[in-house]
Design a protein around this motif. Structure first.
Motif, PDB file in Angstrom:
ATOM      1  N   SER A 205       5.665   2.746  -3.671  1.00 55.22           N
ATOM      2  CA  SER A 205       5.759   2.134  -2.353  1.00 55.22           C
ATOM      3  C   SER A 205       6.699   0.932  -2.430  1.00 55.22           C
ATOM      4  O   SER A 205       6.584   0.106  -3.345  1.00 55.22           O
ATOM      5  CB  SER A 205       4.370   1.687  -1.871  1.00 55.22           C
ATOM      6  OG  SER A 205       4.469   0.895  -0.701  1.00 55.22           O
ATOM      7  N   ARG A 207       7.597  -2.039   0.049  1.00 49.24           N
ATOM      8  CA  ARG A 207       7.262  -2.680   1.320  1.00 49.24           C
ATOM      9  C   ARG A 207       7.310  -4.188   1.165  1.00 49.24           C
ATOM     10  O   ARG A 207       6.992  -4.728   0.106  1.00 49.24           O
ATOM     11  CB  ARG A 207       5.862  -2.285   1.794  1.00 49.24           C
ATOM     12  CG  ARG A 207       5.660  -0.806   2.077  1.00 49.24           C
ATOM     13  CD  ARG A 207       4.251  -0.552   2.600  1.00 49.24           C
ATOM     14  NE  ARG A 207       4.001   0.869   2.829  1.00 49.24           N
ATOM     15  CZ  ARG A 207       2.859   1.350   3.295  1.00 49.24           C
ATOM     16  NH1 ARG A 207       1.864   0.514   3.592  1.00 49.24           N
ATOM     17  NH2 ARG A 207       2.686   2.656   3.473  1.00 49.24           N
ATOM     18  N   HIS A 332      -1.401   0.390   0.697  1.00 47.90           N
ATOM     19  CA  HIS A 332       0.056   0.409   0.614  1.00 47.90           C
ATOM     20  C   HIS A 332       0.613   1.826   0.470  1.00 47.90           C
ATOM     21  O   HIS A 332       1.707   2.025  -0.063  1.00 47.90           O
ATOM     22  CB  HIS A 332       0.560  -0.449  -0.554  1.00 47.90           C
ATOM     23  CG  HIS A 332       0.119  -1.868  -0.505  1.00 47.90           C
ATOM     24  ND1 HIS A 332       0.664  -2.778   0.364  1.00 47.90           N
ATOM     25  CD2 HIS A 332      -0.847  -2.528  -1.213  1.00 47.90           C
ATOM     26  CE1 HIS A 332       0.075  -3.969   0.189  1.00 47.90           C
ATOM     27  NE2 HIS A 332      -0.844  -3.833  -0.743  1.00 47.90           N
TER      28      HIS A 332
END
Length: 455
Positions: A205, A207, A332
């Motif tokens: 992930s 982010r 997440h």
């Protein structure tokens, strides 16, 4: 190439940029910290050269570079120089001669230096007990740890911890936080953009300016988080089931971001190129992205061989959901561990929604990795690696180059880069001028094609 200066009157060595000003006749220069230590010098307490891994010269023999990478991966933590030589198809005597000639140290001395340097970083950054630091750093026993730390730093571990500065200690609400040092600059936004575009759904992930991923350690789940730190380091927060062998976890994380890479030779060689030069100027410090697992990027490359990136991501998500081990409660978007080659080889890939051609190629690759654990270890020359991976039924030469680029082969050059450089009526012969840094050039070309990547 980074050099280290040692002062014979003090017995101390420093990295370049340290504020000490000894008399020139008292200074000796070494290409690697381990060499200075082998000559009896200890690390400077001001510039702390143990915090940055000493790079291997760009013109070093390929065999030496492959041997160093295997040592970094832990080949000498429990193995011997003879076993390392056998893996590289050379005698232990030739291997030691090669190391002594080009580095000034033996393979065992280099391995000891790396373990000791990593342990010193743990003593600075964390509050791990000394015994945990020993095993996290790859030492076989606390006794060996104490002996080697005295050899390298002339002090016992507890004494070294007492010397750390107040700002060294990294405190975390959860997990273990460490610095991932690099030689500035490092273009963090561009590197994140590349990783985001290729992130494995459910496993990786990107982010809010940070990178996260799940990992498997002996079948147990762990979580890694990496964010920008200071001008010369990233910050890693690790949530692991145990700390033993942490040095290899950190090394693998570092490879994802290229923190130990010496990009100066590539930048210098390509800065004047009419196509690549402006890209380097726009994003200085961009590294070739590595990967946590070789099989993981091989799967990604096979899927990209058969489908465009959006469709390949959908297929990767389906594969992870069908064959990956679930890890609940992480958030997440992280939900699974990436499946092993053995799991994929036994999985019903058609049932996971993969087209027949893709499933057959992926299954053949997984079986090949199960049968030959060294297929994707990156220890062979590029031509041999491409030939071996390309011999797997259904895997193309271009796919082998895609894998090689993420494994750290400097001259890997996949077709996507060739397509960018090709003009009507002309092939990409001009890219030959980028040798042996075509992977570096290809990365800059790829980033330039991504939307909204800051310069």
């Amino acid at each position: 190439m980074t050099t280290y200066s040692a002062v014979v009157t003090t017995g101390i060595y420093c990295r370049s940029g340290c504020g000490t000003k000894p008399r020139a006749e008292n200074v000796r220069t070494f290409a690697h910290p381990a060499v200075a230590e082998a000559h009896g010098f200890r690390a400077c307490l001001r510039c702390r050269p143990y915090r940055v891994a000493g790079p291997i010269a760009a013109d070093a023999p390929e065999l030496l570079c492959r041997a160093v990478q295997l040592i970094i991966a832990g080949a000498l933590d429990t193995g011997t120089e003879a076993a390392l030589g056998a893996r590289l198809a050379v005698s232990p005597r030739h291997l030691r001669r090669l190391f002594t000639q080009h580095l000034g140290v033996t393979p065992d001395q280099l391995a000891r230096s790396r373990r000791a340097h990593f342990a010193r970083r743990l003593l600075d950054d964390t509050d791990l007990p000394v015994a945990d630091v020993a095993f996290a750093s790859g030492f076989g026993s606390v006794r060996q740890f104490n002996r080697d730390m005295r050899l390298v730093f002339r002090a016992a571990p507890l004494e070294l911890r007492s010397r750390r500065r107040r700002a060294d200690r990294l405190v975390a609400d959860g997990g273990l936080v460490m610095r991932l040092p690099f030689a500035p600059p490092l273009h963090w936004p561009a590197l994140l953009a590349v990783l985001a575009e290729r992130a494995v759904p459910g496993v990786e992930s990107v982010r809010a300016g940070g990178y996260r991923r799940t990992i498997s350690l002996d079948g147990e789940a762990g979580l890694l988080e990496v964010r920008a730190g200071g001008a010369d380091h990233l910050l890693l927060r690790a949530h692991l089931p145990f700390w033993e062998g942490l040095i290899h976890v950190v090394e693998r994380v570092g490879r994802i971001f290229g923190v130990a890479a010496d990009i100066a030779p590539a930048q210098a060689a390509l800065a004047g190129d009419p196509l690549i030069g402006p890209l380097i100027a726009a994003r200085p410090g961009l590294r070739v992205p590595g990967a946590w697992g070789a099989f993981e990027i091989a799967v990604d490359a096979v899927l990209a061989q058969h489908a465009a990136r959006p469709r390949a991501r959908e297929q990767m998500a389906a594969l992870v959901g069908a064959a990956g081990q679930p890890v609940p409660g992480l958030g997440h978007g992280l939900t699974h561990l990436f499946p092993s080659a053995a799991t994929v080889a036994a999985a019903d890939l058609r049932g996971a929604g993969l087209p027949r051609d893709t499933a057959e190629t992926l299954g053949a690759l997984a079986r090949a990795v199960v049968q030959d654990e060294t297929l994707l270890d990156g220890a062979s020359p590029l031509a041999d690696f491409v030939r071996a991976v390309g011999s797997v039924p259904g895997v193309t030469e271009d796919t082998a180059h895609r894998i090689a680029l993420r494994l750290g082969y400097d001259d890997a050059f996949p077709a996507v880069a060739r397509d960018i450089t090709r003009t009507p009526g002309e092939d990409s012969a001009g890219a030959a001028a980028w040798r042996p840094w075509r992977a570096f050039a290809a990365t800059h070309l790829a980033v330039a094609q991504l939307p909204t990547v800051p310069a």
